[in-house]
Every structure is written in structure tokens, then in C-alpha cells.
Design an enzyme around this catalytic site. Structure first.
Site, PDB file in Angstrom:
ATOM      1  N   ARG A  97     136.171 137.911  -0.512  1.00  0.00           N
ATOM      2  CA  ARG A  97     136.620 139.295  -0.706  1.00  0.00           C
ATOM      3  C   ARG A  97     136.513 139.689  -2.174  1.00  0.00           C
ATOM      4  NH1 ARG A  97     140.728 140.176  -3.345  1.00  0.00           N
ATOM      5  NH2 ARG A  97     141.753 142.142  -3.485  1.00  0.00           N
ATOM      6  N   HIS A 102     134.684 143.061  -6.236  1.00  0.00           N
ATOM      7  CA  HIS A 102     134.570 143.165  -7.691  1.00  0.00           C
ATOM      8  C   HIS A 102     133.182 142.859  -8.228  1.00  0.00           C
ATOM      9  CE1 HIS A 102     138.877 143.691  -7.817  1.00  0.00           C
ATOM     10  NE2 HIS A 102     139.046 142.568  -7.148  1.00  0.00           N
TER      11      HIS A 102
END
Length: 133
Positions: A97, A102
Site C-alpha cells: 500500500r 506514495h
């Protein structure tokens, strides 16, 4: 089980179903960017909902204050609410994730395929354990 957990479980189930529907046999996954985005977004949502549930339980049961998303699952395992292997797998999902959200590095699609084919049941196992509490 309160409404927060019930709603998060519903989110996880909906996202798993969506992943399974759009992924299909996986033959188009590496060529179809929209399909990739859909699967990755729904994996993120599953992961976020699991983190939210873990944080909620940690807070409710006063198990400690996690210093990171991964710590949320560590605390559950340390208090025997989930198994260590499940905790480890969910912590790996947090890593996936983090990369997806990011852009720490390019997301390896082979890892995403592996998760879809072999680890969606980790989310289901987490749901089953939480519902049994």
C-alpha cells in the site's frame, strides 16, 4: 461488534469482490492500465480498512498506541487477537500500500498478481477473526 467495524468489514468484502470481478483470469492485467488501477485501488482500500479496524480495536481494548500502520497488526498479534503469520502478511500488505500510495518505487506488477492470486484470503481471514471476537 460496533458499526465502525461492521462498515469496515463491508468495505473489505466489497473491495475483494470488485478485485475478483475485474481481475478475472488475469490474462489482461499487465496490458490494461485501467484494470491495474482498479485492482491496486481496491487493494489499498482493503488494507486501509484493515488498518482502521486494527487501530479501532487497539484503542477500544487499550492495547497500546501503534507508531506505524504495521504496528497496529503487531499489537493485535502480541495480544493474541490475530496470529503472527496473519500479522506478518497484513504488514506486508501495508508495504505494498505504501509503495502504491506514495510512489516510493515503481510498483512491481508481479507482486500485485501474487497478492491477488494468493493473499486476498488474508483479508478474509482477518475479517473472520474480527467477527469471532
Amino acid at each position: 461488534m460496533n458499526d465502525i467495524i461492521i462498515n469496515k468489514i463491508a468495505t473489505i468484502k466489497r473491495c475483494i469482490k470488485r478485485i475478483q470481478q475485474v481481475y478475472g483470469d488475469g490474462s489482461q492485467f499487465k496490458q490494461d492500465f485501467t484494470l491495474q488501477d482498479s485492482v491496486i485501488l481496491n487493494l489499498q482500500r482493503c488494507c486501509e480498512a484493515c488498518i482502521d479496524i486494527a487501530n479501532h480495536i487497539n484503542r477500544q481494548q487499550q492495547l497500546g498506541i501503534p507508531q506505524s500502520s504495521r504496528d497496529s497488526f503487531t499489537l493485535l498479534a502480541q495480544n493474541n487477537l490475530i496470529t503472527q503469520p496473519l500479522s506478518d502478511n497484513l504488514k506486508k500488505m501495508v508495504g505494498l500500500r505504501n509503495i502504491a500510495v506514495h510512489d516510493y518505487q515503481e510498483l512491481n506488477l508481479d507482486i500485485v498478481v501474487h497478492v491477488v492470486q494468493h493473499h486476498l484470503e488474508d483479508f478474509e481471514q482477518f475479517i473472520d477473526v474480527i467477527k469471532a471476537e
